[in-house]
Write an enzyme that holds these catalytic residues in place. Sequence first.
Site, PDB file in Angstrom:
ATOM      1  N   GLU A 158       8.250  14.743  17.394  1.00 54.49           N
ATOM      2  CA  GLU A 158       8.770  14.791  15.887  1.00 54.49           C
ATOM      3  C   GLU A 158       8.078  15.701  15.167  1.00 54.49           C
ATOM      4  OE1 GLU A 158       9.928  11.397  12.938  1.00 54.49           O
ATOM      5  OE2 GLU A 158       7.989  11.265  13.682  1.00 54.49           O
ATOM      6  N   CYS A 178      12.680  10.541   9.037  1.00 54.63           N
ATOM      7  CA  CYS A 178      12.330  10.003  10.359  1.00 54.63           C
ATOM      8  C   CYS A 178      13.665   9.837  11.054  1.00 54.63           C
ATOM      9  CB  CYS A 178      11.587   8.610  10.268  1.00 54.63           C
ATOM     10  SG  CYS A 178      12.503   7.277   9.414  1.00 54.63           S
ATOM     11  N   LYS A 207       0.817  -1.367  -0.041  1.00 54.86           N
ATOM     12  CA  LYS A 207       0.147   0.025  -0.015  1.00 54.86           C
ATOM     13  C   LYS A 207       0.903   1.192  -0.079  1.00 54.86           C
ATOM     14  CE  LYS A 207      -1.792   2.435   3.411  1.00 54.86           C
ATOM     15  NZ  LYS A 207      -1.609   3.714   2.848  1.00 54.86           N
ATOM     16  N   GLU A 237       8.575   0.490  11.753  1.00 56.26           N
ATOM     17  CA  GLU A 237       9.656   1.282  11.847  1.00 56.26           C
ATOM     18  C   GLU A 237       8.777   2.833  11.908  1.00 56.26           C
ATOM     19  OE1 GLU A 237      11.160   4.530  10.967  1.00 56.26           O
ATOM     20  OE2 GLU A 237      11.304   3.893   8.937  1.00 56.26           O
TER      21      GLU A 237
END
Length: 483
Positions: free
Chosen positions: A383, A284, A175, A250
């Site tokens: 983040e 990331c 996806k 992750e």
Amino acid sequence: MSYETRLFINGEYCNSSSGETVAIYNPTDESLVTDKVQVASEADIDRAVDAAKAAYPAWRQLAGHKRAKCMNKLADLLEANAEKLAKLESIAMGQPITVAKRMVLGPAALWRYYAGYAGKVAGESYPPDEDGYYKLVQYEPFGVCAGICAWNGSHTLAAWKMAPAMATGNVFILKSSEKSPLGLAAYGEYIKEAGFPPGVINIVAGAGPVGAMLASHMQISKIAFTGSAPSGRAVQQAATKSNMKKVTLELGGKSPALIFEDADMTNAVFHTADGFLRNSGQVCVASSRVLVQESIAQEYVKKVKEAYENAAKVMGDPAKAETAFGPLADKKQFDRVMGFLKDGKAEGVEVLTGGDRLGDKGTFVQPTVLLNPSLTSKVYTDEIFGPVISVRTFKDEDDAIKLANNTTYGLGSTIYTSDMARALRVAGKVESGTVAINSSWAGSPQTPFGGYKQSGYGRESGIEGLKNYMQPKTIHINMNLKK
């Protein structure tokens, strides 16, 4: 430029059975790119799973060198079409064309790396000892696997998930992200040309609900997810509540950069500026918490301010070759980053440079340096996923390690020093899955990638990535039977 917007199931392109679509806007000027991207329905996912299940027995039994041939051919096609794929990525999420092209060529190398393992996964044997049993361990594929990609590095994430699965004889449903589906949608024609049998690889698109369908599907045995921590928890919960499928996560990061007083200052500034700003900070593993030893802090702050001001001058239209840094992926991401900056200013966080929108259109945010936010400030703990770093100081090595580990994340870290003994000593004490010394993070097909703590678990890339697509089976043979 034409765009493939359909699903790719059982070796053919098709429209969603529900007719649902999603629109893509160019973040450079927020103009409509296409509103025809097909969103997979539950029936479409079922059809993709059925196609994968049907293809699995023959693909699993196919000789390794024949699987490798398909994989290497796909790598060739990715390289041959790198320019086209880069443009598709750039127009969807604003990645500068020069960066986007590298983000296609790197995955081609990953496909070749894992192709080298096809047919070479060995088992183990142990001779009978006093128990009289001959013991075998063999490694088998899971069967139908799925992957959910984030939008900031579609091709890399797709290769990390699909290539080791293909090498070990699994079949796959991938996806793409609803923010950047165009590049992966184009894979269908390459998959066919590379010789993969129908159903071995299926590509679908859609937002969170489609990912939830994959995570909860009773016939999918393994799923790999890259994205935010909250979404990762949802994937894990859905996997647990359904068929206890194996999960690799992750997730996010708030990585530290530790700059010691003996560091090469020019190198440290470059990597915490240009290196960090790759993909406009939408990485990331990017080190967004910069920790500088007190004795060199004044010099560093002066130079990094200049570097970020210069970076703003080469931020612009990602379609141009001279552009180094592009816009954020979309309006939602832009609003998120601007919200962090607004909240930080309200808390009294000092903005050394940047801190606002760049230009009067598009989703550009100025490269920003924040000074001395509190340890509890959200700009320091959460983040941001944009072109924003926070700079604080430390006294000594122990203080640096304490500050570096003061986070719920543990994806990456970077260390800048001329003392290699200290570099290795600190690397061993920092709680993160990856450590870069005197550099911002750079991946390699040979090494694993993944995080500690709430940055997820399991690894992608390297041999560890291969292991995530195999399950061991133990066979004991009783050698004591008499004729």
